[in-house]
Every structure is written in C-alpha cells, then in structure tokens.
Design a protein around this motif. Structure first.
Motif, PDB file in Angstrom:
ATOM      1  N   ASP A 188      35.602  42.687 -22.029  1.00 45.82           N
ATOM      2  CA  ASP A 188      34.681  43.272 -23.054  1.00 45.82           C
ATOM      3  C   ASP A 188      35.511  42.938 -24.282  1.00 45.82           C
ATOM      4  N   HIS A 236      23.562  46.484 -14.614  1.00 43.99           N
ATOM      5  CA  HIS A 236      23.111  45.895 -15.881  1.00 43.99           C
ATOM      6  C   HIS A 236      21.781  46.305 -16.479  1.00 43.99           C
ATOM      7  N   ASN A 248      20.719  49.327 -15.726  1.00 44.81           N
ATOM      8  CA  ASN A 248      20.629  50.549 -16.350  1.00 44.81           C
ATOM      9  C   ASN A 248      21.109  50.395 -17.732  1.00 44.81           C
ATOM     10  N   ASP A 249      22.165  49.710 -17.939  1.00 49.29           N
ATOM     11  CA  ASP A 249      22.960  49.658 -19.303  1.00 49.29           C
ATOM     12  C   ASP A 249      22.096  49.188 -20.400  1.00 49.29           C
ATOM     13  N   THR A 250      21.184  48.150 -19.977  1.00 46.88           N
ATOM     14  CA  THR A 250      20.389  47.557 -20.990  1.00 46.88           C
ATOM     15  C   THR A 250      18.976  47.935 -21.115  1.00 46.88           C
ATOM     16  N   LEU A 251      18.364  48.398 -20.012  1.00 48.99           N
ATOM     17  CA  LEU A 251      17.138  48.941 -19.987  1.00 48.99           C
ATOM     18  C   LEU A 251      16.867  50.409 -19.940  1.00 48.99           C
TER      19      LEU A 251
END
Length: 736
Positions: free
Chosen positions: A601, A338, A340-343
C-alpha cells in the motif's frame, strides 16, 4: 328504609307534626298523658324485660311519640346515659327522612310497625348503621307501646365494606392481568371472567351482556381448531375436581393460547375452577425463529456449520452401513474482501446471497449447501466418487463464471474449491472438512478459480503440529523472558571502524533447544505474534543503544521490522515512545524494511515513512534486489540507504552475473544519493570488491557473526585497543 348513611351536610327538614290525640288530663305544657305513678306501674314489667336484651331497645308512647324507657344497650349505642333518653320526642331523634316519615305516619295511626336498615346518630354526631325493627306491643287491652329494637350493624357494615373493597381489588386485578381469566362453579356455570378473556376469544358484546353459558361455550368451540379434542380435555378436567392442568389451545386464526386450570377452594371444599388463558403465539414464533437460526445461516438461510456437521455424521453412518461414498466441496470466494472494501458490506451481503442461490441450483435436492461464515461454503454431495465430485465442482465453477449484476453494476466473482472424498480423506466430519479446506488452500495457491482434490500427505500434518507447537512455545518464551538479542557489527569499508550493529533475535527453549529465526519467524508472521515479538525487539534494542551512548559507544542500532508490525496503526507512536522512554536520539535508530512492505500500500507506506523521517529515525531497505522495487517509489520514499541481499554477495567476485547486479545497484544508489551496505560478506575478496564499487559499509562473518552483547562489547574494546597500538605505526590495510 335507607341502607346508606345520609350525607353529613344533609339537614332533615322540620317535620310537619300532625295534631296528636290528647288524653283527658293532659296539660298544655305537653306533660305525659298518664300520670307518672300509673306509668311507672304498668311500665315496670316491660322495662325489666328490655334490660335483659342485648340489642338497644326504646319503648315509645304511641300517643306522644316520646321515649318512656330505654335499656342500657341503647345508652351504649348512642353514647349517652340511657335515662336521659326518656321523655325525648322520636321526631327529634329521627336521623333520616325515612325515619321522619314513619313517625309522622305513626302519629296519625297510619303505621304501627316497620323493619329496615337505618341509621341513628350518636351524641358526638357519628352515624351508626342499625337494623331497626319497630312494632306495637299491647300491654293490656287498652295500653300499648312502640318497641323500637336496634341491632348495631357497625361490625357487619365494616365487613361488608371490606368485602366490597376486596371484590373491587379482585376485579381490578382480574382486569389488569395480561391473562384471560374464566371462573366457573363446580357445575361448569360461568361465575366471572375478565375483559382479556373476552378479547382473546373475541366474544361478541351481545354474549357478554347475555351471560348465556351455553352460547359462550358454543362460541368457544367454533373458535378452536379441534372442537372434539377441546371438549374431551374439558370433560377430563371436570371429572377430577382437584386436577391442576396445563395445555395449549390453537384457535382457527392461528393464535395459540396456553391454558392453565386450578381448582378454587373455600373452607377445604372445592367450589369451582379458575382457568387462565395466555397468548403464547409470539413466544412460540420467537422460539421457532431461535431454533431456525441455530440451524441456519442468518444471511443466506442455508444450513450453518452445526447442521452441516450433523448431516456429515449422517452421511458417515450411511457410508459405514451401506458403503455409499460421498464428497465434500469446500468453496472460498476469491478476493471477496475487495468487494466489501470497494462496494461496501451491504453489496457484499447481496453477493453472498446470490452465490448461495447459484450453488443450490448446481446440486440435487438430497445434497446440502451450507455456509460456514464469511465467504466460505461447503457442499455435501451424496453418492459421489471422484468423478461425481469433479462434475459437481465444474458445475459450481461454471455457475460462478456468470457475471453478477447488482444495481446496474456487472462484475465477476470466482471461487476456489477443495474436494475431500470418503473414505479416503477422513473418517470424521472434522477430518473431512479439514482435508477439503487444505485442498481449497492448494487451489488458491495454484492460481485460484479452480479446484483441487485433497492429497494425503503425512508431512503436512506433521508440519501443522510443529507450527502449533512453535507458536505456543514462542508465546511462553516471550512471557518467560527466553528471547535475547545478538548484535552483528556493521563496518565502515574505508576505515574498518565498527559504526553500527544490527539487532538479531535469538531463542533458546528448554525443550526445543536453540530454535533458529528461519524456523520461528515465519510461524510468528503467520499467527500474527510477530507484532509482539517486534515490539519487544524494538524496546530492547533501543535500550541497548542508549546504554552504549552512555558508555561513549556511538553506534547506529539497526532492527528489522515485519510487514505486519509496520502496518499497525500505532507503529509510529510505539517507536516514538520507545525512544522517549530511554532518551535516545532518533538519529541513532535505523529501521530496516523489506521491499514488499513498501509496495503493498504505497500511499499508506509513504505517510508512515514520512512520519518516521520527521521523527528523525533513519530508514533502510533490507534484502534489496530480491523484491520488486519501483524507482519512482525509491525517489519518493525518505529512504537513507539500501542493504544488498547476501544472495548477490556470495558469488563475488567470480560470478559475473552477481558482479553486474551489484555494480548496477551501486550505480543506482549513487544516482539516488543513497548509502549502500552489503550483508553476508565472508571473504577479503568480497570486501575489496564492495569497496571498489563504492559501497560504504558491510556486515558478515568476515568481521563477526551476530554475538551476545558481552562478546560484542569485548570485540569493540579489543579493536579500539588494537587501533590505539597501531596508530603509531602506519598500516595501509585497515582492520576488518
């Protein structure tokens, strides 16, 4: 005299000929001062003498400076007939200013001998290098001649030019090489070196100009880290003239030079020694970095798996020898994906680095923190029993509880820790790591942000081996064509007509026998092989539906789609290709999706469902009621019907709870204008109940289990025949 030929365009100026001494009897026409008979008489001996000489020889009258005799070698040198030279004036034959000056001085009696390198001009104009020697020869007390001896230096000149070319090539080669070259003689005196040598040793310009061997050696000794060792090695090399050696020299500035020395030989004798110096500092640094990277993690600088395994082996040996226990803590960051995906991955890398720093602060210097990759770390805690390992795990969890602050952004990262202890949880590094990893997975399944000790379970290993065996067997089965499809009829409740079929996969293995889907489907989902299996089912089912259509059997084909298969980027395209290959109208294909697929999703699922609906494929929610469906999603998604899970059908009609749930689902389906199908109907009472609540279709053992295609088609034919026979006699009870 000049050693170089005069330029081709140089014209020798007309000489200022001094007045010559004229003997009595000379004519105004410049005839010889001696009558011809007298000349021939006294020239006979010297002519005979010069004919026997190998070099070109002229005899010149000192009074007139004319040639009176020339041998055959002279004619060869000048490429003319030797006799034609007789009578020619030496001033006219002068090829250089130096020659002209000598003969002018000779005419005045100021010069009577000379020896020098000079040039003569051949008849064709070519200049020939010669060693010329002119001397006055007394034939008698009153008679003298100039004897001009010319040694042809053409071959020598060519050899000198070739040598000069070779020396120039050698000098260019020495200067072009990346190595520093030093050449010495057998006594150690410097004979030559290139500029690269001077640059490597940083020789001052003054030393290079002076060529002072002692000063250069003194400078080199001041540049090396160990002068005494350098001199000792140099003496050892000098002591063995034929030695070939290679070593390294470390300079004070940190530069490391590789020194290679070879003897220099000529005609079988050692005449000196050649040293080459190469800067290998960058290569050594690169090797050091490679060695470091082979043992450490490139991002965090922590030991990597290779180093960790080595240290675990050491701990095992120490434990076996001295009975010292130790523990492994396997740490995995919770929901790191999460971050890696967001920040972004760069922020994720910074988190991994700070995690490494925090972990190092929780342990002693004798312990090890290693990064295995991604978000996994392993801690090797020496001399630790269960209590010590638990203390280490709690310190790790406490360290991770502190917020991470990066670029004014604060957030929390937790971790799950699994603990294995020696000797109870393994006798090798792999066993210890496997046990700690299994314990970490238990910690994650138990809610994360905690730790678990490994619990020895024989069945766990057995299950793992069974899964591995099944996974391997499945892959072989698909390649060998051992999978097959069975079909369970879907029946219209009101008419009793079979209107569709659900394709269900079956597998008979030559070694494992009949393997039920409940065993191999979860393994396929865990390994990802479910995607390949799902693609095969899709193609086979669509092909069968197309064959039925050609036979006049209008049946809706339903197939199950796994979450992983649905998430593939090309899933919609694969469905379209499968339909196009067999020419099946999309309305005769139904895809059954579980509720979990739709909520993982929702936005992405909506896009794919809309694409499938636009294609014309029907969509159904399978096992409805067992997941977490949202009514808002059901309104938005292009779903055509719901399939009630068999768990709610089994208790009907007696179980009031199941009956209430089924009625609620039926009412909701009517409100959303969705068709309803019940699975697992096994009795007439269940069928009647579903008919009463408004369910349109059912499937189950009441009609038939899933059967092979031949049996399915035979059942269709029997029911059609029975319906034809009963058409004449009305019957209120439809077949089922």
């Amino acid at each position: 005299m000049s050693r170089n030929p005069p330029p081709a365009t140089t014209t020798v100026p007309a000489p200022v000929v001094p007045a010559r001494r004229v003997r009595s009897g000379d004519g105004a026409s410049g005839a010889p001062s001696l009558n011809q008979r007298a000349i021939d008489a006294w020239l006979m001996p010297p002519r005979a003498l010069i004919e026997g000489l190998l070099d070109a020889v002229w005899l010149v009258d000192p009074e007139s400076l004319r040639i009176v005799a020339a041998n055959a070698a002279c004619g060869t040198l000048l490429a003319v007939d030797a006799t034609s030279l007789c009578g020619q004036d030496m001033l006219s034959l002068a090829a250089t200013p130096e020659d002209m000056a000598f003969w002018q001085e000779a005419a005045l009696g100021w010069a009577d001998s000379v020896e020098s390198h000079s040039w003569v001009r051949r008849a064709d104009g070519e200049l020939v290098a010669v060693l010329r020697r002119v001397s006055r020869v007394m034939l008698s007390s009153d008679k003298a001649l100039f004897m001009v001896v010319m040694h042809d230096r053409s071959s020598e000149r060519r050899a000198e030019d070739e040598l000069a070319d070779r020396l120039a090539e050698l000098a260019a080669t020495l200067e072009s090489t990346h190595d520093g070259i030093l050449v010495t003689d057998t006594n150690g005196r410097i004979r030559n070196f290139n500029q690269r040598f001077a640059a490597l040793w940083e020789l001052p310009d003054s030393l290079m100009v002076q060529r002072d061997d002692d000063a250069i050696l003194s400078w080199m000794l001041r540049r090396v880290v160990e002068p005494a060792e350098y001199m000792r090695r140099l003496a050892a090399i000098d002591g063995v003239p034929q030695m070939q050696a290679s070593d390294t020299v470390t300079l004070i500035g940190g530069r490391v030079l590789e020194r290679v020395t070879l003897p220099q030989c000529s005609r079988g004798k050692t005449i000196g020694r050649v040293y080459s110096f190469r800067d290998i500092s960058e290569r050594l640094e690169a090797n050091r970095r490679i060695e470091t990277l082979s043992h450490t993690d490139a991002l965090t600088g922590l030991p990597n798996r290779r180093t960790l395994l080595s240290r675990i082996d050491y701990a095992l040996a120490l434990a076996q020898r001295e009975g010292v226990p130790f523990a492994l803590l396997f740490l995995n960051l919770d929901r790191f994906k999460h971050i890696n995906d967001t920040l972004g991955h760069s922020m994720g890398d910074r988190v991994l680095i700070e995690v490494a720093e925090r972990l190092l602060l929780t342990l002693r210097q004798v312990d090890t923190v290693a990064r295995l990759g991604a978000d996994e770390y392993v801690l090797l805690v020496h001399q630790a029993d269960a209590a010590g390992a638990e203390g280490s795990a709690r310190r790790v969890l406490d360290a991770m509880q502190r917020p991470f602050t990066l670029d004014d952004l604060s957030f929390t990262v937790t971790c799950s820790v699994g603990i294995s202890l020696h000797p109870g949880d393994g006798s090798t590094a792999d066993e210890m790591l496997q046990a700690a990893d299994a314990a970490m997975n238990e910690a994650r399944e138990s809610g994360r942000a905690g730790f678990r000790f490994h619990q020895a379970r024989a069945e766990s290993t057995s299950k793992l081996r069974t899964r591995m065996k099944l996974d391997h067997a499945m892959r072989q089965a698909l390649a060998a064509g051992r999978f097959r499809l069975h079909y369970q009829p879907q029946v219209e409740l009101k008419s009793g007509e079979i209107v569709g079929a659900e394709a269900l996969i079956r597998w008979r293995d030559p070694e494992l026998g009949d393997v039920p889907p409940v065993e191999f489907i979860p393994v396929a989902e865990r390994s990802g092989f479910i995607v390949s299996i799902g693609s095969w089912v899709l193609r086979q089912a669509v092909q069968q539906a197309a064959l039925w259509r050609e036979q006049g059997r209008h049946l809706l084909m339903s197939i199950n789609v796994s979450a992983l298969q649905f998430q593939q980027a090309d899933f919609v395209d694969s469905v379209a290709r499968a339909l196009a290959e067999v020419g099946l109208d999309p309305q005769w294909l139904e895809l059954e999706l579980t509720e979990s697929i739709l909520i993982q999703d929702a936005q992405e699922a909506l896009h794919r469902l809309q694409a499938l609906a636009e294609l014309g494929v029907k969509l159904a929610i399978d096992d409805f009621g067992t997941g977490y469906s949202s009514l808002a999603y059901l309104k938005r998604f292009p779903i055509s019907r719901l399939k009630i899970d068999r768990s709610f059908i089994q208790g009907l009609p007696g179980d009031e709870s199941d009956a209430g749930i089924v009625r609620a689902i039926a009412n909701m389906a009517r409100a959303l204008r969705l068709e309803l199908i019940a699975e697992g109907v096994e009795s007439e009472a269940q069928r009647q109940f579903m008919l009463q609540v408004g369910c349109e279709q059912y499937q189950g053992f009441l009609t038939s289990p899933a059967i092979d295609v031949v049996s399915f088609e035979a059942m269709l034919d029997r029911r059609r025949l029975a319906a034809t026979e009963l058409s004449a006699a009305p019957n209120d009870t439809p077949p089922h």
